[in-house]
Design a protein around this motif. Structure first.
Motif: not given
Length: 303
Positions: A296, A265-267, A199, A18, A292-293, A252, A254, A176, A13
Motif C-alpha cells: 500500500f 482499505v480495511h481488513y 489502510i 485503488l 499489505l502495508i 477486505r 475497499t 497504516a 491487492l
C-alpha cells in the motif's frame, strides 16, 4: 523500501484498482541529507534525541545497509502501543526488512501519562511537534525521499497515526492503522482535511479495543465502522465499501470513488484479537499486515 513494480500491485491487492494509486512512480524528492556524508551507520541505532519544547524526545532508527547519500530512501515511522515494551513494534512488524529507513519514536513519560497524543492516557506532550522535529533531524542526517515518508502504528500508536493523518498530511504520504485505539473526545475526525491514503486492520474479537467500540480508560472508543465512515467522508469516497473475502475469515473492504490522493482499505479479521496480523505468535496468520502495508505504501507516495 522493496519497491514493488506498479504493474504487479493490482494483482497483489486482489485486482482492485485503488483510488489515489499513482499511475507511475513519483520522482524522488531528496532531503537535505542527500549529498552529505551519512551520520548514521546501518543497523538499529542507539537511542537518538531531539529537543521539543525544551525537553529531550527519543527515538531509535534502523538504517538499511544499502542506504547511500545519493539515492533517496523511503522512511517509515512506526509507533508502538500503550506501554508496549521497547523494540516490540520492531519485532512484530519486521519492517527492518522493508528496505526503508524505519524510525521508532518513543512516547514521553510524564505524571499525566505515557501514551501518544489523542488518548486519555497521553503524556500531554506535543507529539505532533515531536514528529515534525524528528523528521527534520533524520532528513538532515540521511538521504530521505520526502515523497515517500509513511506512518504505521498499533493500538495507541495506531490512534496517533490517525491523528497524524489530520495534522501532517503534507509531510506523510500514507497511513497504516493496526488495531487502532481511536478516542473521539481527544482524537476527533477532521472532515475538512485533505484526502489521504489509509489502510487499516482490526480483529472482531479484539478485547482491548473492541471492534464495535466501547469504553476504555473511562473514555469512549469509536466503533471501527464509524471511524472508517468518517474517513470515507473526508476522502470523498462512496459511502459503502466493496467487500471481498481474501482469505479464510478475512474480509477486505475497499472504498471506491475517493478524491485523489485519497484511498481507504480495511481488513476485517473475524475472530482476530488485539494483534499485528501475520506476526509470529499472533495467532492470526491468514494475512500479513506488514506485506499489505508495504504494498500500500509503495502505491501511495505524496502527489
Amino acid at each position: 523500501m522493496r519497491l514493488r513494480p506498479l504493474v504487479v500491485l493490482a494483482a497483489m491487492l486482489g485486482g482492485l484498482a485503488l483510488s489515489g494509486c499513482s499511475a507511475s512512480p513519483a520522482e524522488p524528492a531528496p532531503a537535505s541529507g542527500c549529498g552529505t556524508v551519512p551520520s548514521l551507520e546501518s543497523g538499529t541505532s542507539t537511542p537518538l534525541a531531539v529537543t521539543v519544547d525544551g525537553a529531550p524526545r527519543t527515538f531509535s532508527m534502523y538504517v538499511p545497509a544499502a542506504t547511500t547519500n545519493t539515492s533517496p530512501t523511503p522512511l517509515i515511522l512506526a509507533f508502538a502501543g500503550y506501554r508496549m515494551p521497547t523494540g516490540e513494534v520492531e519485532r512484530l512488524s519486521a519492517l527492518d526488512d522493508s528496505g526503508a529507513v524505519v524510525v521508532y519514536p518513543q512516547p514521553a513519560d510524564t505524571a499525566a501519562g505515557s501514551g501518544w497524543q489523542g488518548a486519555p492516557y497521553s503524556s500531554g506532550a506535543d507529539d505532533v511537534a515531536f514528529v515534525s522535529a524528528l523528521l527534520d533531524d533524520v532528513e538532515s542526517r540521511l538521504c530521505i525521499d520526502r515523497e515517500r515518508v509513511f506512518a504505521v502504528g498499533i493500538s495507541n500508536g495506531g490512534g496517533f497515526v490517525s491523528l497524524l493523518s489530520c495534522a501532517l498530511p503534507e509531510r506523510i504520504a500514507a497511513f497504516a492503522v493496526v488495531a487502532g485505539a481511536i478516542y473521539p473526545a481527544t482524537n476527533p475526525p477532521c472532515p475538512s482535511g485533505p484526502p489521504v491514503p489509509v489502510i487499516a486492520f482490526h480483529g472482531t474479537a479484539d478485547e482491548v479495543i473492541p471492534y464495535d467500540g466501547g469504553t476504555r480508560h473511562d473514555a469512549t472508543v469509536a466503533p471501527v465502522s464509524l471511524w472508517l465512515s468518517q474517513l470515507a467522508i473526508r476522502n470523498g469516497c462512496a459511502s459503502d465499501p466493496r467487500p471481498e473475502t481474501v482469505a479464510a475469515g478475512v474480509e477486505r473492504q475497499t472504498w471506491t470513488g475517493c478524491r485523489d490522493p485519497g484511498a481507504l482499505v480495511h481488513y476485517r479479521i473475524d475472530g482476530g484479537g488485539h494483534v499485528w496480523p501475520g506476526a509470529a505468535g499472533s495467532g492470526s496468520t491468514a494475512v500479513s499486515a506488514t506485506t499489505l502495508i508495504e504494498t500500500f505504501f509503495t502505491a501511495h507516495p505524496l502527489p
